[in-house]
Design a protein around this motif. Structure first.
Motif: not given
Length: 70
Positions: A26-28, A30-38
């Motif tokens: 959750i905290f470490n 970046d935005e790039g991680y969350w833009k992967q996949g779903s």
């Protein structure tokens, strides 16, 4: 202790994830991680009829959704 399963934005279940892993997820990342996949993640706990699903809304906030499983 109940089994916790985490599904990240790139899929693949991670079972019995340590508290440090969940904090890092959750905290470490970046935005790039969350833009992967779903782009979302989900926590499931054995014996619980609900899921906690969260989405990155912007760089600094998440949208949390509590969904009941039928």
């Amino acid at each position: 202790m109940s089994k916790i399963t985490v599904y990240g934005p790139t899929g693949g279940p991670l079972e019995n994830s340590a508290e440090t892993f969940v904090k890092n997820l959750i905290f470490n990342n970046d935005e790039g991680y969350w833009k992967q996949g779903s782009g979302d993640s989900c926590f499931e706990v054995d014996g619980c009829e609900e899921k906690l699903i969260f989405f990155l809304m912007n760089r600094m906030s998440f949208l949390l959704c509590n969904i009941q499983i039928m």
